[in-house]
Enzyme design. Structure first.
Site, short mmCIF file in Angstrom:
data_model
loop_
_atom_site.label_atom_id
_atom_site.label_comp_id
_atom_site.label_asym_id
_atom_site.label_seq_id
_atom_site.Cartn_x
_atom_site.Cartn_y
_atom_site.Cartn_z
N LYS A 59 0.86 -1.04 0.17
CA LYS A 59 0.15 0.20 0.09
C LYS A 59 0.94 1.20 -0.22
CE LYS A 59 -1.61 1.66 3.96
NZ LYS A 59 -1.42 3.13 4.21
N ASN A 60 1.64 1.44 0.87
CA ASN A 60 2.54 2.49 0.90
C ASN A 60 3.40 2.83 -0.29
OD1 ASN A 60 1.40 2.94 3.25
ND2 ASN A 60 3.10 2.38 4.77
N CYS A 86 -3.81 8.19 10.08
CA CYS A 86 -3.94 7.54 11.23
C CYS A 86 -3.62 8.36 12.29
CB CYS A 86 -3.33 6.20 11.31
SG CYS A 86 -4.20 4.89 10.89
N ARG A 124 1.99 14.42 13.61
CA ARG A 124 2.89 13.87 12.37
C ARG A 124 3.19 15.09 11.71
NH1 ARG A 124 -0.07 8.35 10.36
NH2 ARG A 124 2.21 8.12 9.30
N ASP A 162 5.09 -0.12 12.15
CA ASP A 162 3.79 -0.59 11.40
C ASP A 162 3.56 -2.08 11.98
OD1 ASP A 162 3.27 1.90 10.41
OD2 ASP A 162 3.36 1.47 8.41
N ARG A 216 -8.60 0.42 5.27
CA ARG A 216 -7.76 1.32 4.63
C ARG A 216 -6.43 0.65 4.03
NH1 ARG A 216 -6.08 6.10 8.27
NH2 ARG A 216 -4.65 6.04 6.69
#
Ligand code: UD1
Length: 430
Positions: free
Chosen positions: A22-23, A117, A122, A305, A397
């Site tokens: 995903k990232n 998230c 951040r 993560d 997500r």
């Protein structure tokens, strides 16, 4: 509201196909708009973060054609605006990549400050510092970042903190700046390498991705390409720890074992059997897990993560484990939910002290964010009785067909939308 309902206790056994990262895909799909030619990207996961990003780039005018569930064709020549809508941006943090991509290509970008998230404050100061070093004027007004430049020029940029997002964002803008950029203290994550490989396949000149010094020589324009996204190391890791926590035996297929080493090392340490193949890894746990100490670090360290997932496994281990979170300050929100399932965890600052217990018991809990949500699913699968997890929108997500993949491994889990279905599941599986 959708929820997962789980009857735990089954060891997960079998094979699972891991999807695209995903990232990495978020960065690559954004970078795809930097050429006016057509780009085809495959192995993209069908998850809501990706779908929101694709919608955002189509709303600014890019032509986005979903060829099939995992393949998309993008053409950036039709883009008519460099101003991105807040509706999309508030949902996904990676929308910040639109800054680097639009600034690099059009020398102008207007992007609302990102959401994503809630795992700690951040900041994106390093991204902005990088754009300024490349010659852009960057201001924030009314919640929107405005970046513009007559010309971007190469620069020597030292990142104070190792940041995946800042590294990729600066790399994108620098790819179309004049001259040479050096990014020092760059992030080394596989998705940084994948984004660099993708940009290079479009004609960019980026060297050193995967090390902490990345050198970019700017080019005037980028061109068409076809590209396959790397496998998702976090999805793979999540299934690996699901195997450990349920004392199961899972073969993760379509992975790059090298990307998983920080996790496989910990799994060996806590007593799992690990077998590595060319593009697969098998994890099995025959007996109760052992304790360990783990600290999250930038790649190749143990990924932040994966911190909640290992945290859950260690709740079931023999002895006291210590988990230290060094990247984000608010990543222990799942601990209160686990306590409801019988876990004994004390959080002090950025450290969780976990006293392992023989069994967890099912409870009604909520997913506080994406990875913590996935970890709570693992807890539910390992626990005795029924667990109901609310707020699974976070999990959707980042995990494609999570419940189906788990069912294929023998889990009793269902995605339901109301209480009646929860009751039906209890009756059917009880
Ligand atoms: C990315 C991943 C996220 C992962 C994280 C760390 C995406 C979409 N998200 O997030 O899943 O948890 O990497 O591997 O790829 N920082 C600053 N200033 C900045 C940028 C970051 O101080 O301008 C700090 C952050 O607060 C954090 C650390 O740097 O403490 C690392 O953050 P970063 O690597 O940038 O995370 P993201 O790119 O947001």
């Amino acid at each position: 509201m959708d929820k997962y309902v789980i009857r735990g206790g089954n060891p997960l056994v079998g094979e699972v196909e891991i999807g695209g990262a995903k990232n990495a895909a978020l960065a690559i799909l954004t970078a795809a708009i930097m050429t006016d030619e057509t780009v085809v990207v495959d192995n993209i996961p069908d998850v809501s973060d990706i779908n929101v990003l694709l919608e955002a780039i189509s709303v600014i005018g890019a032509t986005v054609d979903r060829v099939d569930r995992h393949t998309v064709r993008i053409n950036g020549s039709t883009i008519g605006s460099v101003s991105v809508d807040y509706e999309f941006i508030k949902k996904i943090r990676a929308s910040y990549y639109l800054l680097g991509a639009l600034l690099g290509k059009y020398k102008r970008a207007e992007v609302p400050l990102p959401g994503g998230c809630n795992i700690g404050s951040r900041p994106i100061d390093l991204h902005l510092k990088g754009f300024r070093a490349l010659g852009a004027t960057v201001t924030i007004r009314n919640g929107v970042i405005y970046a513009s430049a007559d010309d971007l020029h190469g620069a020597h940029i030292f990142l104070d903190t190792v940041s995946v997002g800042a590294t990729i964002n600066i790399m994108m803008a620098a790819a179309m700046a004049q001259g040479k950029t050096v990014i020092e203290n760059a992030a080394r994550e596989p998705h940084v390498v994948d984004a660099a490989n993708f940009l290079n396949s479009m004609g960019a000149n980026i060297k050193g991705a995967g090390t902490d010094v990345i050198r970019v020589r700017g080019v005037e324009s980028l061109h068409r390409t076809s590209y396959t996204v790397v496998p998702d190391m976090i999805e793979a890791g999540t299934f690996m720890f699901a195997a450990a926590a349920t004392r199961g035996d899972i073969l993760m297929k379509n992975v790059i074992p090298k990307h998983l080493e920080a996790m496989t090392a910990k799994l060996v340490e806590i007593g799992c059997q690990v077998e590595e193949f060319d593009d697969a890894v098998r994890i099995s746990a025959k007996s109760r897990l052992g304790k360990t100490h783990v600290k999250t670090l930038p790649y190749p360290g143990f990924p932040t993560d994966m911190q909640p997932q290992i945290g859950v496994a260690l709740c079931l281990a023999r002895g006291t484990s210590i988990v230290t979170e060094s990247i984000f300050e608010n990543r222990f929100k799942y601990v209160d939910e686990l306590a409801r399932m019988g876990a004994t965890i004390k959080v002090e600052g950025n450290t969780a002290i976990i006293d392992g217990t023989e069994t967890l018991t099912g409870a009604r809990i909520s997913a506080p964010d994406l990875r913590a949500g996935a970890a709570l699913v693992i807890a539910g699968l390992a626990a005795e009785g029924v667990t109901v997890i609310d707020d699974i929108v976070y999990i959707l997500r980042g995990y494609e067909d999570f419940d189906k993949k788990l069912r294929d491994l023998g889990a009793e889990i269902e995605l339901v939308s109301d209480e009646r279905e929860v009751q039906k599941f209890r009756l059917r599986t009880g």
